[in-house]
Write a protein that holds these residues in place. Structure first.
Motif, short mmCIF file in Angstrom:
data_model
loop_
_atom_site.label_atom_id
_atom_site.label_comp_id
_atom_site.label_asym_id
_atom_site.label_seq_id
_atom_site.Cartn_x
_atom_site.Cartn_y
_atom_site.Cartn_z
N GLU A 192 -4.75 -2.88 4.97
CA GLU A 192 -4.94 -3.57 6.13
C GLU A 192 -3.38 -3.85 6.54
N THR A 193 -2.57 -4.09 5.66
CA THR A 193 -1.19 -4.60 5.73
C THR A 193 -0.46 -3.50 6.70
N SER A 194 0.20 -3.68 7.63
CA SER A 194 0.95 -2.62 8.51
C SER A 194 2.24 -2.29 7.91
N LEU A 195 3.04 -3.51 7.63
CA LEU A 195 4.35 -2.84 7.10
C LEU A 195 4.61 -3.28 5.67
N LEU A 196 4.91 -2.10 4.84
CA LEU A 196 5.37 -2.16 3.42
C LEU A 196 6.84 -2.20 3.18
N ARG A 197 7.24 -2.90 2.49
CA ARG A 197 8.71 -3.08 2.25
C ARG A 197 8.90 -2.74 0.75
N GLY A 198 10.10 -2.01 0.71
CA GLY A 198 10.74 -1.42 -0.60
C GLY A 198 12.14 -1.38 -0.51
N ALA A 210 0.87 11.36 6.06
CA ALA A 210 1.05 11.02 4.51
C ALA A 210 0.51 12.43 3.86
N TYR A 211 1.04 12.87 3.05
CA TYR A 211 0.90 14.14 2.03
C TYR A 211 1.05 13.55 0.71
N ARG A 410 -1.34 8.61 9.42
CA ARG A 410 0.01 8.57 10.57
C ARG A 410 0.85 7.41 9.95
N VAL A 411 1.87 7.55 9.40
CA VAL A 411 2.90 6.59 8.91
C VAL A 411 4.44 6.95 9.71
N ALA A 412 5.36 5.65 9.26
CA ALA A 412 6.34 5.65 9.71
C ALA A 412 7.41 5.35 8.84
N LEU A 422 2.49 1.48 8.51
CA LEU A 422 1.07 2.08 8.33
C LEU A 422 0.42 2.04 9.67
N ALA A 423 0.89 1.50 10.69
CA ALA A 423 0.32 1.62 12.04
C ALA A 423 1.55 1.92 12.84
#
Length: 775
Positions: A192-198, A210-211, A410-412, A422-423
């Motif tokens: 449910e987390t919208s933004l993942l940081r790496g 997403a593949y 669908r991701v950006a 993720l949204a």
């Protein structure tokens, strides 16, 4: 005359084209078809009286006649021999070609009456090698008593390498036919987390579906779903299989342009899986039992995964990745397309994986690849390097990624910021790259994709200054980058990472394959010098999930070359290939990771022996190819003076050198800082190495992120480095920085940075000149 054979053909006509390999696959619908078509193709190409293939029985370890043209066909499957029996066994035992003009006179000759081979006198056998291990033997024979030349043997070795994935793929499909049912896999729960940081590994932005490439899961499709209309499900599955087939064929052609034609054939084994009769029967059987197309694909793959998981032979256990990749493609084409993507006319993909090898990047149609996101890996991983070469955004070090992103979501991606959204509400605007922007990590400009033609672009070149000091050269990873090298007017190719031609395939490239690739590169750069670094193979750089990665990674670890005969052979063959390619233009040979005198002794002895052997064989090759040592560990800094009289030049590999000096893991650098390249202790050490090289009259270059960063380039320039080799897209930035750094100021700045006691002191010394890098 038929058996006057191989010598009558020009060497180039003996090698197989991608179209020929594709045609062979298209006419093969089961393992025996593949083997029979293989020997027929070679029999016709080499015009011999006999062509046979022997494969190793995975149960007993014996060589078994698997297919033949010329011997009695009834002997197929029944003729067996140990490695210590016959000339064919000798080939497997030595893992090297065996040539005999009069085979029956050889002490190891063994006559097998059931084959009817008593008429045939000459014998040439070569090993079929996959992942450094012998998997079989390819044999040609003639009635006429005649010798085979070393060139003929090399041609057959190369053809065996070209066909190795197909031959071993046939063995794989034999195991598929005997599969049994396994357990189902589950799809991940989405976060449910919208933004993942790496961490940003390659700049740029992209939006897509997403593949997911997960070595721990299957297709992500439900394995239990019944079909309301069986005929409709069969049609859907047939359409998905055909779409997957077209995708693989298209990707095969694209790889051949990027890396070389021989590499485009690596996906042909996957086409074999798509049209194998036993696979078709298993899928049809589940459809007839009432499964939906999705359930048929998921259930059939689960069966194969379970079967291969029970095998003790590592080769077959690891080849399940090929099966998974094929079924993942089919599953993807069964999914309903995202409505927003359909409306936008954009069905681009974001590759999502735990880690990505170079081979994984080619698992997605590159025309649709909008980005790559991985749980592990750093900017100096080879996948990261290739992503930057392709202009593909990439983000790494997002823990728990696959537990948060499911297939088709669908991701950006933002490779500059190091984030995965993720949204996303809408695709970020696509902007043309601004050459005035600093493209270091943190910037958001996209890198344009490279031209795929090996030719200069029509764009006006960025002219280098006359007598440019230091000279700015280009790093090259793929043949497809050459057009950009010419457009940027790079002074030379300062580093060609030759290991990329290995990392993009699952078999070791032969000498002939390498000669062809290096020759194309040398001819394409139009007289510029090309520095070819020999294979820098280490376990962490190999394609995960390949037989090479786990079965023979230690034997192929360059750091163990002095104890690894397989790697010594590989190095020797590559040296021969580089020397032969140098006949087409100026080439320099660079030995990686020289960390002790014994390794330098081995490399120089091998190069000298290769020169002598090529001269004896009368093969064209460069007589005066400069040889260099790459310095990548801090411990060898004091040895530069000792080695200088033995090599022609030095190269500083700053990525590994910095990691070594500061005690970091370059892919997972705990405690690393963005300004580590300006560490005063590191600066003094590099100054000592440059001074030692110049004292001995040897040029010294630098590559890596330090050379590509404007501040790092200024420091290296002040210290007196002779050339900087950087990624093609970084050439304008580095030249802009150097243009604002006058020659008369460089000795003054050198004095300041050598007196520095902190990184901040080094930054203050070069800061006044950095304004030109972003102006």
């Amino acid at each position: 005359m038929k058996n006057a054979a191989i010598a009558a053909n020009p060497e180039s006509s003996l090698l197989l084209t991608l179209e020929e390999v594709s045609l062979l696959v298209s006419h093969s619908h089961d393992p025996q078809d593949t083997l029979t078509n293989t020997v027929r193709l070679i029999h016709g190409r080499f015009r011999t009286d006999v062509c046979s293939v022997y494969l190793i029985d995975p149960q007993g370890g014996d060589l078994v006649l698997a297919a033949t043209v010329g011997l009695d066909p009834s002997s197929v499957g029944s003729v067996r021999m140990r490695f210590d029996e016959g000339l064919t066994g000798l080939v497997a035992e030595r893992m090297a070609p065996v040539m005999e003009a009069d085979a029956p006179a050889h002490p190891r000759f063994k006559y097998f009456q059931e084959t009817g081979e008593d008429r045939f006198r000459s014998f040439l056998g070569v090993p079929i090698i996959e992942a450094g291990a012998v998997e079989g033997v390819l044999v040609v024979q003639t009635i006429e008593r005649r010798p085979f030349s070393p060139n003929e043997a090399r041609m057959l070795v190369t053809v065996a390498s070209q066909l190795a994935p197909l031959v071993t793929g046939a063995r794989l499909l034999e195991q598929v036919a005997a599969g049994s049912v396994g357990d189902a896999t589950t799809t991940p729960a989405e976060s449910e987390t919208s933004l993942l940081r790496g961490r940003g590994l390659s700049p740029g932005r992209g939006v897509g579906l997403a593949y997911v490439v997960d070595d721990r899961a299957a297709t992500g499709l439900p394995s239990e779903r019944t079909a309301a209309e069986p005929a409709a499900e069969k049609a859907r599955l047939a359409a998905a299989v055909e779409a997957a087939r077209e995708e693989i064929a298209r990707l095969s052609r694209r790889i051949s342009l990027l890396v070389g034609e021989d590499h485009g054939a690596i996906l042909q084994a996957q086409l074999m899986i798509l049209q194998d009769r036993s696979v078709e029967r298993d899928l049809d059987g589940r459809l007839e039992a009432g499964d939906s197309a999705e359930a048929a694909v998921a259930g059939t793959l689960e069966k194969y995964v379970a079967t291969f998981g029970k095998m003790t032979n590592p080769f077959f256990q690891e080849r399940i990745f090929d099966i998974k990749d094929v079924f993942r493609r089919i599953a993807w084409h069964l999914r309903p397309r995202d409505e927003a993507a359909i409306l936008a006319g954009d069905d681009r993909l974001i590759l999502v994986a735990r880690e990505a090898s170079v081979l994984d990047l080619f698992s997605v149609d590159l025309d649709r690849l909008a980005g790559v996101v991985v749980e592990h890996g750093g900017p100096q991983s080879h996948a990261g390097i290739i992503a930057r070469s392709l202009g593909v955004p990439m983000v790494g070090q997002i823990l728990g990624l696959l537990e948060q992103v499911g297939p088709g979501r669908r991701v950006a991606i933002d490779g500059g910021e190091g984030t995965l959204d993720l949204a996303p509400f809408e695709a970020p605007p696509r902007k043309a790259p601004d050459p005035a922007l600093d493209g270091r990590a943190g910037g958001a400009s996209a890198i344009p994709p490279p031209t795929l033609r090996i030719a200069a672009s029509t764009a006006a070149p960025l002219q280098a200054e006359a007598a440019e000091t230091p000279r700015v050269e280009a790093n090259v990873n793929l043949l497809g980058e050459v057009g950009r090298v010419l457009t940027a007017d790079a002074g030379a190719v300062g580093l060609y990472r030759s290991e990329m031609i290995f990392l993009a395939r699952r078999t070791l490239p032969t000498e002939e394959e390498q000669v062809e690739i290096y020759r194309k590169l040398v001819e394409a750069v139009r007289g510029r010098s090309v520095t070819i670094r020999t294979f820098d193979l280490r376990p962490d750089k190999l394609a995960h999930g390949s037989a090479v990665a786990s079965a023979t990674s230690q034997a192929l670890d360059w750091r163990l070359v002095l104890e690894a005969p397989a790697l010594q052979r590989l190095f020797y063959e590559q040296v021969r290939a580089i020397l032969r390619a140098s006949a087409s233009g100026p080439v320099r040979l660079l030995v990686p990771l020289v960390n002790r005198t014994a390794l330098l002794d081995f490399a120089l002895d091998s190069i000298q022996e290769a020169r002598r052997e090529l001269a004896r064989e009368g093969l064209p090759h460069g007589r005066d190819v400069p040889v260099g040592a790459m310095i990548e560990v801090a411990a060898v800094a004091p040895l530069i003076s000792d080695w200088a009289e033995r090599v022609d030049f030095f190269s500083l590999g700053t990525n590994d050198l910095i990691a070594s000096a500061l005690g970091q893991d370059r892919d997972h650098p705990v405690g690393a800082r963005a300004d580590d390249a300006l560490h005063p202790g590191l600066v003094r050490m590099i100054d000592h190495m440059i001074h030692a090289a110049h004292e001995a009259g040897r040029p010294i270059s630098a590559c890596g992120e330090m050379a590509a960063d404007p501040a790092g380039a200024l420091v290296l320039t002040a210290l007196g480095v002779d050339s900087l080799s950087v990624a093609v897209d970084r050439i304008p930035h580095v030249r802009r920085a150097l243009a604002g750094f006058p020659h008369q100021a460089r000795p003054v700045i050198r004095g300041l940075i050598l007196q520095a006691r902190s990184t901040d002191d080094v930054v203050r010394a070069v800061q006044p000149f950095l304004i030109h890098a972003v102006a």
